[in-house]
Write a protein that holds these residues in place. Sequence first.
Motif, PDB file in Angstrom:
ATOM      1  N   UNK A 177      -4.872  -2.711   5.940  1.00  0.00           N
ATOM      2  CA  UNK A 177      -3.680  -2.644   6.907  1.00  0.00           C
ATOM      3  C   UNK A 177      -2.434  -2.904   6.327  1.00  0.00           C
ATOM      4  N   UNK A 178      -2.548  -4.041   5.475  1.00  0.00           N
ATOM      5  CA  UNK A 178      -1.215  -4.774   4.729  1.00  0.00           C
ATOM      6  C   UNK A 178      -0.994  -3.707   3.767  1.00  0.00           C
ATOM      7  N   UNK A 179      -1.877  -3.207   3.105  1.00  0.00           N
ATOM      8  CA  UNK A 179      -1.493  -2.326   1.854  1.00  0.00           C
ATOM      9  C   UNK A 179      -0.907  -0.996   2.472  1.00  0.00           C
ATOM     10  N   UNK A 180      -1.248  -0.442   3.564  1.00  0.00           N
ATOM     11  CA  UNK A 180      -0.764   0.553   4.079  1.00  0.00           C
ATOM     12  C   UNK A 180       0.585   0.320   4.390  1.00  0.00           C
ATOM     13  N   UNK A 181       0.805  -0.692   5.176  1.00  0.00           N
ATOM     14  CA  UNK A 181       2.309  -1.144   5.659  1.00  0.00           C
ATOM     15  C   UNK A 181       3.043  -1.446   4.249  1.00  0.00           C
ATOM     16  N   UNK A 182       2.584  -2.032   3.326  1.00  0.00           N
ATOM     17  CA  UNK A 182       3.386  -1.780   1.957  1.00  0.00           C
ATOM     18  C   UNK A 182       3.693  -0.738   1.222  1.00  0.00           C
ATOM     19  N   UNK A 183       2.801   0.195   1.512  1.00  0.00           N
ATOM     20  CA  UNK A 183       3.113   1.413   0.691  1.00  0.00           C
ATOM     21  C   UNK A 183       3.621   2.580   1.510  1.00  0.00           C
ATOM     22  N   UNK A 184       4.248   2.407   2.602  1.00  0.00           N
ATOM     23  CA  UNK A 184       4.832   3.343   3.600  1.00  0.00           C
ATOM     24  C   UNK A 184       6.155   2.725   4.185  1.00  0.00           C
ATOM     25  N   UNK A 185       7.007   3.810   4.671  1.00  0.00           N
ATOM     26  CA  UNK A 185       8.040   3.421   5.225  1.00  0.00           C
ATOM     27  C   UNK A 185       8.084   3.664   6.708  1.00  0.00           C
ATOM     28  N   UNK A 186       6.859   4.076   7.127  1.00  0.00           N
ATOM     29  CA  UNK A 186       6.918   4.678   8.611  1.00  0.00           C
ATOM     30  C   UNK A 186       5.990   3.835   9.315  1.00  0.00           C
ATOM     31  N   UNK A 187       6.460   3.452  10.528  1.00  0.00           N
ATOM     32  CA  UNK A 187       5.577   2.961  11.387  1.00  0.00           C
ATOM     33  C   UNK A 187       4.659   3.685  11.954  1.00  0.00           C
ATOM     34  N   UNK A 188       4.716   4.773  12.279  1.00  0.00           N
ATOM     35  CA  UNK A 188       3.820   5.754  12.616  1.00  0.00           C
ATOM     36  C   UNK A 188       2.650   6.029  11.763  1.00  0.00           C
ATOM     37  N   UNK A 189       3.007   5.772  10.340  1.00  0.00           N
ATOM     38  CA  UNK A 189       1.808   5.849   9.573  1.00  0.00           C
ATOM     39  C   UNK A 189       0.820   4.450   9.642  1.00  0.00           C
ATOM     40  N   UNK A 190       1.445   3.421   9.945  1.00  0.00           N
ATOM     41  CA  UNK A 190       0.721   2.208  10.026  1.00  0.00           C
ATOM     42  C   UNK A 190      -0.175   2.335  11.640  1.00  0.00           C
ATOM     43  N   UNK A 191       0.583   2.877  12.400  1.00  0.00           N
ATOM     44  CA  UNK A 191      -0.298   3.005  13.834  1.00  0.00           C
ATOM     45  C   UNK A 191      -1.356   3.849  13.631  1.00  0.00           C
ATOM     46  N   UNK A 192      -1.139   5.006  12.811  1.00  0.00           N
ATOM     47  CA  UNK A 192      -2.059   5.950  12.506  1.00  0.00           C
ATOM     48  C   UNK A 192      -3.403   5.336  11.820  1.00  0.00           C
ATOM     49  N   UNK A 193      -3.117   4.559  10.711  1.00  0.00           N
ATOM     50  CA  UNK A 193      -4.325   3.861  10.224  1.00  0.00           C
ATOM     51  C   UNK A 193      -4.978   2.890  11.258  1.00  0.00           C
ATOM     52  N   UNK A 194      -4.119   2.224  12.012  1.00  0.00           N
ATOM     53  CA  UNK A 194      -5.040   1.338  12.839  1.00  0.00           C
ATOM     54  C   UNK A 194      -5.891   2.221  13.767  1.00  0.00           C
ATOM     55  N   UNK A 195      -5.446   3.262  14.286  1.00  0.00           N
ATOM     56  CA  UNK A 195      -6.233   4.250  15.208  1.00  0.00           C
ATOM     57  C   UNK A 195      -7.440   4.725  14.294  1.00  0.00           C
ATOM     58  N   UNK A 196      -7.192   5.218  13.198  1.00  0.00           N
ATOM     59  CA  UNK A 196      -8.464   5.530  12.179  1.00  0.00           C
ATOM     60  C   UNK A 196      -9.378   4.492  12.151  1.00  0.00           C
ATOM     61  N   UNK A 197      -8.944   3.194  11.898  1.00  0.00           N
ATOM     62  CA  UNK A 197      -9.831   2.159  11.934  1.00  0.00           C
ATOM     63  C   UNK A 197     -10.799   1.855  13.317  1.00  0.00           C
ATOM     64  N   UNK A 198      -9.937   1.873  14.361  1.00  0.00           N
ATOM     65  CA  UNK A 198     -10.598   1.736  15.782  1.00  0.00           C
ATOM     66  C   UNK A 198     -11.693   3.226  15.616  1.00  0.00           C
ATOM     67  N   UNK A 199     -11.310   4.211  15.199  1.00  0.00           N
ATOM     68  CA  UNK A 199     -12.186   5.433  15.024  1.00  0.00           C
ATOM     69  C   UNK A 199     -13.694   5.104  14.388  1.00  0.00           C
ATOM     70  N   UNK A 200     -13.376   4.256  13.069  1.00  0.00           N
ATOM     71  CA  UNK A 200     -14.371   4.081  12.244  1.00  0.00           C
ATOM     72  C   UNK A 200     -15.675   3.294  12.977  1.00  0.00           C
ATOM     73  N   UNK A 201     -15.133   2.039  13.497  1.00  0.00           N
ATOM     74  CA  UNK A 201     -16.025   1.059  14.122  1.00  0.00           C
ATOM     75  C   UNK A 201     -15.202   0.260  15.262  1.00  0.00           C
ATOM     76  N   UNK A 202     -15.885  -0.636  15.729  1.00  0.00           N
ATOM     77  CA  UNK A 202     -15.586  -1.598  16.923  1.00  0.00           C
ATOM     78  C   UNK A 202     -14.783  -2.875  16.312  1.00  0.00           C
ATOM     79  N   UNK A 203     -14.475  -3.142  14.898  1.00  0.00           N
ATOM     80  CA  UNK A 203     -14.152  -4.268  14.587  1.00  0.00           C
ATOM     81  C   UNK A 203     -12.793  -4.637  14.958  1.00  0.00           C
TER      82      UNK A 203
END
Length: 157
Positions: free
Chosen positions: A53-79
């Motif tokens: 998640x930190x790498x995604x945040x460091x490589x984008x200028x978009x808060x929406x991309x970060x939130x999208x990645x979090x949603x992706x992670x939630x979709x993958x598993x329940x961690x």
Amino acid sequence: MTQISDPQVALKVQKAIRQAEDDLVIAIETALDNCEYTKTGDKKLEESQFNNLLRVADTTDSPEVIKNFICYQVGRDEKWGRGRKSLAARIIQDIDISLKTRANRIVADNPDADLKYIWIQLIRRYIGYGSRYLKYLNEVKGKPNFSVVDPRNAEEN
């Protein structure tokens, strides 16, 4: 994302971001302490997921991309947890409300500053502090004689 061209404004903005750091640390540590997510066992949330998640945040200028990645992670598993009380939901809420509100206050004090630039800087710090604290939780907290001090309850130690 643009940097701030006026050096005086840039210094004021950096100072304001640094002054927000205590609040950022407390917010993410509180989320990690109180939200629902997998904390034990083979399927627990590991630092590597937080670092992704930190790498995604460091490589984008978009808060929406970060939130999208979090949603992706939630979709993958329940961690990251699922539902309104989950860690994932809390991080997204903090990004949308607390961090954006703080960024707006900094811009209000520095009208020539770029809101999105400030907001992403706050998000990156927040996630970075979360990565550090998760390492502490996974490796030290709760194990006798490992922790020097509980960061939120220092007076009890």
